[in-house]
Design a protein around this motif. Sequence first.
Motif, short mmCIF file in Angstrom:
data_model
loop_
_atom_site.label_atom_id
_atom_site.label_comp_id
_atom_site.label_asym_id
_atom_site.label_seq_id
_atom_site.Cartn_x
_atom_site.Cartn_y
_atom_site.Cartn_z
N ASP A 78 14.84 23.07 42.16
CA ASP A 78 14.41 21.45 41.83
C ASP A 78 15.41 21.34 42.72
N VAL A 110 19.21 26.40 29.66
CA VAL A 110 18.42 26.89 30.83
C VAL A 110 19.13 25.87 32.30
N LYS A 111 19.82 25.01 31.67
CA LYS A 111 20.71 23.95 32.81
C LYS A 111 21.97 25.17 33.65
N GLN A 112 22.33 26.49 32.90
CA GLN A 112 23.42 26.99 33.26
C GLN A 112 22.65 28.71 34.38
N ARG A 137 27.48 25.25 24.70
CA ARG A 137 25.78 25.04 24.61
C ARG A 137 25.25 26.32 26.08
N SER A 139 15.28 26.32 25.35
CA SER A 139 16.60 25.37 25.87
C SER A 139 17.55 25.84 26.31
N GLU A 140 17.74 26.84 24.86
CA GLU A 140 19.62 26.95 24.75
C GLU A 140 19.97 27.55 23.91
#
Length: 457
Positions: free
Chosen positions: A307, A417-419, A414, A403-404
Amino acid sequence: MTSQILAERYEVHRQLGKQTGRQTLLARDLQTQELVVIKQLFLGRDFEWQDLKLFEREAETLKALDHPAIPRYLDYLEIDEPDSKGFALVQTYVEGKTLEEHLHSGRTFSESEVQELTKFLLEILIYLHEQNPSVIHRDIKPSNILLHSRSAHSVGQVYLVDFGSVQNQAAKFGGTITVVGTYGYMAPEQFGGRSVPASDLYGLGATLIYLVTGLHPTELSQQDLKIQFADRVTQLNPNLIDWLEWMTEPSLEKRLSSAGEAWNSLANPREIPKSIMPVQPRGSDIKLTKNSELIEIVIPPHGFAFDLVSILSGAVPASMVLWINYYDIPINPLVLRMISGSFLVAAGVISIFALFRELHLVIDRQQISYSSHLLGLRWNHFQPDPRLHIRQLEIEKIGDNVSEVIIQADKKYRLGVKQGLSESEIKWLASELSQWLGLKITITQTESKWLASELSQ
């Protein structure tokens, strides 16, 4: 000063210990010239008949035992003096220091010494439990185990003393509940007045946990009554850790049932459940540091995700077009260049973060903190929370994708995935955090039952 002489035979040297209504003396037998230990029970205001029953039972038990690592019964006396009345039990004197005294003096025990000591004590328990009826000590703890003549190649001679709480399985107290033992070393069933051979195994396991951690069992956290100590002894063989956890199972049905079984399982370890040994996924670059003082998770830069690449691949060319062809666009050239320059700077900053920023989650004995490290700079995402405020560990799922991991303290910490974490990395980190914190993993969605069964123990 004239020495006190008891029963015209025992010359008192000094006091070894004292409790309400009791005292223990070191004396010399004037007939044999041997040192002896005299335990006295006085008939005073604090006297209870239950104390006398236990005292007489200790004398009768020692009289029936014959083991080199157990004090030998010598005599039983009635004390009838103007200033004191009661009873006295005379037994052989065992020279040495207790495990408690050794630990307080700073002595440490290697894993091989712990194994050697364990085998000596199991031999004593096998002897006691094989009596007919079985003899249950009920108060195994560091202050009731003596060591003598330690050498460079041996832990020394091992003795089990103080049978003041002893019970045989044929003994009954007419419907009353008798709770004896020492808090922290007592098996849960002893609080209900029940004692079986496995109760002594719990006391031995708790004693050995004190030995390897240096902490009294009550100083360690508990989860469902289980002593949580594995995070403090990461240097120990996992098989020994698992065996100690087995010895101190709160449930009688799950605990090792006999000293003989404990001996065999120590020599032939059971297969350790995978949940005890979480494995880092192959190819993962996460750095995990875990010891008795802290757990630190370092997540390396995760690079350009798809992304982010999509955004940059559109933003950078557009900025370049605006910068180069500003004269063809009916807007103030300076404004256009500022806009395109801002896009390029933002793209550069995003790129630096993606390529160089590390995330650090650290939990020590005082606090939990979450920070970023970039090119020598460090900043916290928010104020650290006290370690004691951590109350829950969960995995939050969205559909079929993890997710986390969420650590719930005053705030939510948290990792997911964002990390840049993969599903297998999230599961692995959750297992490591669960083991170190002594918390079960909570799955937040019902459709995640497959993951709950895999991670929650």
